[in-house]
Write an enzyme that holds these catalytic residues in place. Sequence first.
Site, PDB file in Angstrom:
ATOM      1  CE  LYS A  57      39.403  42.582  43.170  1.00  0.00           C
ATOM      2  NZ  LYS A  57      39.237  43.738  42.292  1.00  0.00           N
ATOM      3  CD  GLU A  99      42.522  49.539  33.364  1.00  0.00           C
ATOM      4  OE1 GLU A  99      42.565  50.196  32.320  1.00  0.00           O
ATOM      5  OE2 GLU A  99      41.461  49.165  33.880  1.00  0.00           O
ATOM      6  CG  ASP A 126      35.144  45.702  43.860  1.00  0.00           C
ATOM      7  OD1 ASP A 126      34.868  45.425  45.036  1.00  0.00           O
ATOM      8  OD2 ASP A 126      35.588  44.863  43.046  1.00  0.00           O
ATOM      9  NE  ARG A 129      44.170  46.687  41.787  1.00  0.00           N
ATOM     10  CZ  ARG A 129      43.006  46.345  41.254  1.00  0.00           C
ATOM     11  NH1 ARG A 129      42.585  45.085  41.315  1.00  0.00           N
ATOM     12  NH2 ARG A 129      42.247  47.257  40.678  1.00  0.00           N
ATOM     13  CG  HIS A 139      39.649  46.349  34.021  1.00  0.00           C
ATOM     14  ND1 HIS A 139      40.591  47.016  34.785  1.00  0.00           N
ATOM     15  CD2 HIS A 139      39.303  45.256  34.737  1.00  0.00           C
ATOM     16  CE1 HIS A 139      40.783  46.350  35.917  1.00  0.00           C
ATOM     17  NE2 HIS A 139      40.031  45.287  35.904  1.00  0.00           N
ATOM     18  CD  GLU A 159      33.654  47.061  39.866  1.00  0.00           C
ATOM     19  OE1 GLU A 159      32.571  46.447  39.921  1.00  0.00           O
ATOM     20  OE2 GLU A 159      34.747  46.563  40.184  1.00  0.00           O
ATOM     21  CD  GLU A 198      38.683  46.510  40.832  1.00  0.00           C
ATOM     22  OE1 GLU A 198      37.564  46.022  41.110  1.00  0.00           O
ATOM     23  OE2 GLU A 198      39.639  45.824  40.427  1.00  0.00           O
ATOM     24  CD  GLN A 251      43.195  41.564  42.593  1.00  0.00           C
ATOM     25  OE1 GLN A 251      43.346  42.746  42.890  1.00  0.00           O
ATOM     26  NE2 GLN A 251      42.520  41.191  41.531  1.00  0.00           N
ATOM     27  CG  ASP A 257      33.058  43.122  40.802  1.00  0.00           C
ATOM     28  OD1 ASP A 257      32.382  43.833  40.038  1.00  0.00           O
ATOM     29  OD2 ASP A 257      34.220  43.395  41.141  1.00  0.00           O
ATOM     30  CB  THR A 304      32.152  47.099  47.918  1.00  0.00           C
ATOM     31  OG1 THR A 304      32.986  45.943  47.861  1.00  0.00           O
ATOM     32  CG2 THR A 304      31.747  47.496  46.503  1.00  0.00           C
TER      33      THR A 304
HETATM   34 MN    MN Z   1      35.778  44.847  40.875  1.00  0.00          MN
END
Ligand code: MN
Length: 428
Positions: free
Chosen positions: A256, A376, A236, A240, A138, A204, A202, A243, A131, A260
């Site tokens: 993570k 975000e 993904d 948080r 971002h 992607e 996420e 993380q 990734d 996915t």
């Molecule tokens: Mn990602």
Amino acid sequence: MALTQRSWIDAANDSRCDFPLQNLPYGAYRHGNMVHLCVAIGDKALDLFRCAESGLFASLGAETIDACQSETLNALMTLGPSAWASLRSAIAGLLDAERADGTLRRRIEPHLQPLDALAMVMPVAIGDYTDFYASIHHATRVGKLFRPDNPLLPNYKYVPIGYHGRASSIVLSGQPVHRPSGQIRAGNAEPRFAPTSSLDFELEIGAFIGHGNLLGQPIPIGEAESHIFGLCLVNDWSARDMQAWEYQPLGPFLAKNFATSISPWIVPLAALAPYRVAIAPRPAGDPAPLPYLQSPSSGQDAFNVQLEVYLESSRMRAQRIAPVQISHSNLRDLYWSLRQLVAHHASNGCNLRPGDMLATGTISGPAPGSEGCLLELKSTGSPLLLPNDEQRVFLEDGDTVILRAFALSPGLPRIGFGECRATIDAAL
Ligand code: MN
């Protein structure tokens, strides 16, 4: 293939359809005890196993015919771009309104399945998943949360930042995702082990590697795109709170790799050729990419692919409120191109293998409304308001996240990615 060419499968000619003759994305579906590879066309899937078996690909090489009868796309991926182009051209010939006469159509019809009746399965044996962090918008917004005065770290404009993800927990669209548990530390409290309370998506795009490179042999940037078989949607998922506590000093780990999600269809890079655009010029003062990352091509290194995120809560579902669009961005807005990601990954001699997936990282645009994840949106300070007045900072149990992508311009066919969808289940 001409951009105006039509299929004898009517639904493929509808301008709202994701799968016109010019797309032909690859997937796989459950067929009795087997898995058959297929290609989407309109509201149907063409069974590649059955086409190969019944001699419809007789003009192709034996290796390609064998690859079509495999249960994953890896064998086809290994064969490289000229085999992909021959197969794509053969499939288009079967489905083209002008080239397939009545006799041929009657031979093909038994090998068409209605899309809405198919149980799609993972089309690729994914060996490795990497990734990246290729969206500067971002990286800047997330960086601001931690370093308001200095959001981008000094390496960002030199190094396509990435990390090795986990392939075993990649799941197909439609499979529910359980809220993960892990170590969480709130403020200065003692860490505890609990379900995440900041589950995020996420947005992607994933690039599947076709033929690989030998260990020790870098891929020159001029050849990098020829190693990409096609693209899919990637969600993904990220926890948080986990993380924030675990990521130093070695980067993402359990926050993570619990799941996915990817879309079931892989759009060939060839289908996106009409949507090539120049990558956004680097702002004045930014360093030029180092020579091994400088494209020798015309500079049409980006793809104009529109990306959308929709959210549907369980209450919205009960109230029959349609999923609400919460984000809109574009693949062209990346700071690092797909070919730069491939060339960088192999620049130290790391061997990429057929079926490896390289994801872009969260794709966000510069404008409000183009945030590719809830983290975000949270930085904007106001929670997300749903149509039934529910609010969201992060995902709740029962929420469904839907990613969509399509390339679309006047006079050009719509090249759709289908969707990548999953609902959050309660923690186990
Ligand atoms: Mn990602």
